[in-house]
Structures are given as C-alpha cells and as structure tokens.
Design a protein around this motif. Sequence first.
Motif, PDB file in Angstrom:
ATOM      1  N   LEU B  95     -60.476  28.709  -4.460  1.00  0.00           N
ATOM      2  CA  LEU B  95     -60.374  30.163  -4.677  1.00  0.00           C
ATOM      3  C   LEU B  95     -60.338  30.938  -3.350  1.00  0.00           C
ATOM      4  O   LEU B  95     -59.727  31.701  -3.078  1.00  0.00           O
ATOM      5  CB  LEU B  95     -61.494  30.638  -5.614  1.00  0.00           C
ATOM      6  CG  LEU B  95     -61.138  31.694  -6.453  1.00  0.00           C
ATOM      7  CD1 LEU B  95     -60.223  31.294  -7.537  1.00  0.00           C
ATOM      8  CD2 LEU B  95     -62.309  32.155  -7.371  1.00  0.00           C
ATOM      9  N   LEU B  99     -57.439  33.252  -1.549  1.00  0.00           N
ATOM     10  CA  LEU B  99     -57.626  34.873  -1.102  1.00  0.00           C
ATOM     11  C   LEU B  99     -56.970  34.906   0.207  1.00  0.00           C
ATOM     12  O   LEU B  99     -56.145  35.657   0.543  1.00  0.00           O
ATOM     13  CB  LEU B  99     -59.191  34.908  -0.900  1.00  0.00           C
ATOM     14  CG  LEU B  99     -59.917  35.333  -2.215  1.00  0.00           C
ATOM     15  CD1 LEU B  99     -61.115  35.348  -1.914  1.00  0.00           C
ATOM     16  CD2 LEU B  99     -59.312  36.634  -3.010  1.00  0.00           C
ATOM     17  N   VAL B 102     -52.963  34.617   0.034  1.00  0.00           N
ATOM     18  CA  VAL B 102     -52.349  35.846  -0.428  1.00  0.00           C
ATOM     19  C   VAL B 102     -52.594  36.908   0.687  1.00  0.00           C
ATOM     20  O   VAL B 102     -51.528  37.742   0.791  1.00  0.00           O
ATOM     21  CB  VAL B 102     -53.136  36.288  -1.750  1.00  0.00           C
ATOM     22  CG1 VAL B 102     -52.521  37.705  -2.007  1.00  0.00           C
ATOM     23  CG2 VAL B 102     -52.717  35.217  -2.903  1.00  0.00           C
ATOM     24  N   MET B 104     -52.503  36.638   3.790  1.00  0.00           N
ATOM     25  CA  MET B 104     -51.698  36.039   5.303  1.00  0.00           C
ATOM     26  C   MET B 104     -50.184  35.991   4.980  1.00  0.00           C
ATOM     27  O   MET B 104     -49.524  36.218   5.863  1.00  0.00           O
ATOM     28  CB  MET B 104     -52.183  34.517   5.949  1.00  0.00           C
ATOM     29  CG  MET B 104     -53.705  34.919   6.160  1.00  0.00           C
ATOM     30  SD  MET B 104     -53.856  35.424   7.764  1.00  0.00           S
ATOM     31  CE  MET B 104     -53.126  34.191   8.634  1.00  0.00           C
ATOM     32  N   LEU B 139     -56.210  43.231  -3.935  1.00  0.00           N
ATOM     33  CA  LEU B 139     -57.368  42.604  -4.515  1.00  0.00           C
ATOM     34  C   LEU B 139     -58.267  41.555  -3.311  1.00  0.00           C
ATOM     35  O   LEU B 139     -59.272  41.701  -3.375  1.00  0.00           O
ATOM     36  CB  LEU B 139     -56.792  41.764  -5.649  1.00  0.00           C
ATOM     37  CG  LEU B 139     -57.552  41.297  -6.728  1.00  0.00           C
ATOM     38  CD1 LEU B 139     -58.613  42.288  -7.144  1.00  0.00           C
ATOM     39  CD2 LEU B 139     -56.924  40.953  -7.895  1.00  0.00           C
ATOM     40  N   VAL B 143     -62.052  41.857  -2.565  1.00  0.00           N
ATOM     41  CA  VAL B 143     -62.841  40.783  -2.831  1.00  0.00           C
ATOM     42  C   VAL B 143     -63.767  40.397  -1.459  1.00  0.00           C
ATOM     43  O   VAL B 143     -65.117  40.409  -1.549  1.00  0.00           O
ATOM     44  CB  VAL B 143     -62.139  39.601  -3.448  1.00  0.00           C
ATOM     45  CG1 VAL B 143     -62.961  38.327  -3.435  1.00  0.00           C
ATOM     46  CG2 VAL B 143     -61.768  39.770  -4.658  1.00  0.00           C
TER      47      VAL B 143
END
Lengths: 286, 256
Positions: B95, B99, B102, B104, B139, B143
């Motif tokens: 996970l 993150l 997404v 990079m 997002l 986060v």
Amino acid sequence: MNRQVSRLSLWLLLAPFLLWILLLVLVPHLQMLRVSFQVRESWDTLEWGLSQYRNFFTESYYWRTFVRTGVMSLFTTFLTLLVAFPVAWYIAKLARGRSKGFLFLACLIPFWASELVRTYGWMILLRESGVFSAALQALGWADGPVEMLYNDIAVIVGLVYNGLLFMVVPLVTTLEGMDDTLVEAGYDLGGGHLTVLREVVVPWAMPGIVSGCIVVFMLTLGSYLTPILMGGKDSAWFTQQIFTQFITRFNWEQGAALGVLLLVLSSLMVWLGLRLTGQSLRKVMG
Amino acid sequence: MTRWLSRAYLASVYLLLYLPIVVLVVFSFNDSRTGYAWGGLSLRWYQSLFNNHAMVQAMWNSLWLALSAATVSTLIGALTALALHRYRFRGKKVLNGMLFVVMMSPEIVLAISLLALFLLVGIQLGYVSLLLAHVTFCLPFVVITVMARLSGFDERLPEAARDLGASDFTMTRTVLIPVIMPALMAGWLLGFTLSLDDVVVSTFVSGPSYEILPLRIYSMVRVGLKPEVNAVGTLLLVFSLVMLMLSQWILTRSKR
C-alpha cells in the motif's frame, strides 16, 4: 481490544481508499493496457494485436521523439544535480542557525507557485519582447530584439528550474546526516578537494542523489507544460504525442500504447538507475 | 576567496529562482501593454480581469472544485493515514509503495486512463469528472502529509485518557481530534493548492460545461502575450502563498 473488532475497524478505515484506488487507478490503467492491444480493423470491429506497439518502433517519429525526450530528461537531471549540489551543501554544511532555516525556506517559496505561473514568468524573461532581450539591448550587447524562447535550451532552463527543489531537499537531508569529521579526516589523510568529494562526500550522499535524480527524471520525462510553452516547433516532447493521439487524432489505441510505453520505459530507467548505483528503492525513498 | 565564490554562486541561484516570479508580479501592475516597457503603476489588468464575466465564473468554478476535491481527499486520506499509522497488517508495504507509484507516475498517463474510463462508463466531462480526477491525484499527497504529521503522535495519549475514565466519545473529542486536526488541515490545504494549480489532468477530463481557471490561463498563455495573465497569475500566486503559510502556521502553532 478484541482481534476481530480490530480487523473490522482496520478494513472500515481502509475501505474508501482501496475502493478509490481500485476504481480510479487500477481499473483505468488496466483498461488502458487493454485498449493498447486492440487493433481497429474497421469502425466497429476490434481485434487483439500489437500493431500500435509495432508503429512505435517502425515509425521513426515516435521512437525518435521518445529517445530525444529520454536523453534530454537525463541531461536535465544531471544539470539539476550540478546546480543543486552546491546549494544543498551550503544549506547543510556552511550556513548556521537562522540563515540555514531562512535559506531552506527561501528555496521552497518559488515552488508554491504553480508550474503554469512559473513557466509564464520564464516566458516573460526570455521572449523576444521580454526582459532579458531588453536588458541586452540596453547594455548594447545586442542590436535588435533577441528571441531566447522556443528552443531546446529554453526548455532545459525551464525544466531545471522546475526540478531544482526536488533535488535540493533530499540532498540537504542526506548531507545534514553526514559527520563533518569525515570530510576533515579525508583532508588529513592527504586528499584534495576532488578526492574528498569523490571518495567521501558523494558516496555518503548517494541515497539523496539517487532519490533526487529519480524524482527529477520522472517529473521531467512526464512534464507537459514546460516543453509545450517554451519549446520550439521541432522540440516535441513525448507527452505531446500522447496528447495528439488522444485528443487531436482521437486515436485512443495508439495513445494508450504510447502511455503504456511511457510508464514502462520510465519505470525501467528508474530500475536501471537504481541497479547501476547499487541503491534500493526503499532506502532511497525513505 | 572560496567563501566569497560560494556566496556569489548561492546569490545567483536564488536570484534566478525569484526572477520569473518577481517579474510576473511587477508587470501585473504595469500600465503599458508591451512586454518590457514600464508605463507606470496601474491596476487596469486586474480591473479587466474582474470585468471579464467568463473569467470570474472560471475562478468560482476552480475555487469550488478545489474546495470539494480537498475535502473529499482529506476525508478519505485521514482514514487511510489512521489505518496505516495504527495497524500492522499484511500488504501495508504494498500500500505504501502504491502511494509512491501513483505520486510518481506521469500525470498524463493518469489523465488519459481516466478520460477513457469516464467516456466508457458514461460520466459526462464536467464537474464530476474533474472532481473524481482531482481527488485521485491529491489522495496520495494528502495521505502522506497526514501520516507524516501523525508519526509524532504519542499513542499513549488516548490510552491515558481512557485510564482516566474518558469514554470513547470524550477521548475522540478531547484528545484525538485536537491532535490530528493540524495534520488534517495541512493535508487539506495541500490538496486545495494541488487541485487549484492543476493543468495537465484537467486538460483531458474537463468539458465545456465547467470551465476552470488554470485551463483558461493556459489557453491565454498559448495564444501569446496577454497582460491579464500577469494579473491572474499574481492572484493565484498570492492565494497559494496565503494557503500554504496558513498551513505552516497551523502546524507550528500546534507543535507548541
């Protein structure tokens, strides 16, 4: 807390995020992958095939632009490192107390402006009727207006500018962790400036260098605004081709294939860079 | 000598860092239409900006979009960050890695994949498609921002509150929310600025029904020299600066 309750609350906390990533990242990317392997035989029949990928390698326009983009991105990344390293060194090692914090903050502020605004600022400076051109004429170094925009050098200037912060921050972080006595020991053992830099400083700063380079490289390779706004007619960037295929020609299959290639080849180059420098992604990305 | 040289180098880098932005701001108050000639101080470009109905509408649209995108991504991001902060579970590393992927991966790839999805599913290009896309790219940043702020949070605080007899509700209200609020604010403000500044993704997923400011500026810049762009660019800059200074202020104040 009971184990099952804890499981349940974990899932409840994660569910919205997982759902979002699944529906708006995973599914669209897989869909793009699927489209890229579909060949339009006629207006309503699609078949599986590799013709979009074949096009990329056979039509020189595509792969030349890609190679050009890749090479210019590598060059930009290297240049950004060269410009950023002394700045990071100064902030991490030479500046003391308040001036350290001030210099670091001063480096961040320009990047609070959006890329569009920053690029437009450069256009005002470099254009034929712009500030630099006027300054050259006022100083008598140029007879008429000088156009400095719309060429590869302008693009590289813009890209280095945009990447600078992402290089300075990881460099400062790693250099701050370096013990100054290491450098002193290097000199005491008879090393010159270059030897100390090569044998002591660079190996120590390697995680920061690699992490900065990866981020700047990815940003540069995938950048869209700067090459379009500052580049000339023949300085096409690969992202522009994706735009052209998708929006202008409405050739989704080809556009999707180019998108997949951009993703795959950029990841490949990052992986290669990590292997060559002997770093692992986890170490580099903290 | 070296000391002098290094200072000169540093000064020139910082000069170049600020030059484009300073020039933009200065020329936004220039009365003359041409690029470099100074025609005196004036607010005419700001005036013409606010007299332009479509421009004002685009500003409101952008603000509303950024507001909603930041709110949705902070709500989802806060839950995710809490889960990642509190629990150890299998797949946590995957996970975390996702993150980064997404964050990079090139924006344009996300943009075309979303465009294809929206057209396939039949989501009209407009506010909804923009909102979905903006939340998606905000997002991971939200986060990570929230998580970074939570890492300093002492896990014993809620326990102590419970030991002192606080109910779950009281603990959440008096301990948890005050502690994570600054983190949420920081995440929200970052999402807001990211959304407000985005051009690339919006270019693909916006429709004529919902015009937003960055795209309007972008199309003006492509056409050529427009002094109004200086004015609107300056406004955007001041706005982002105020937002980010606000978030810094909230964070430093909460640390005390």
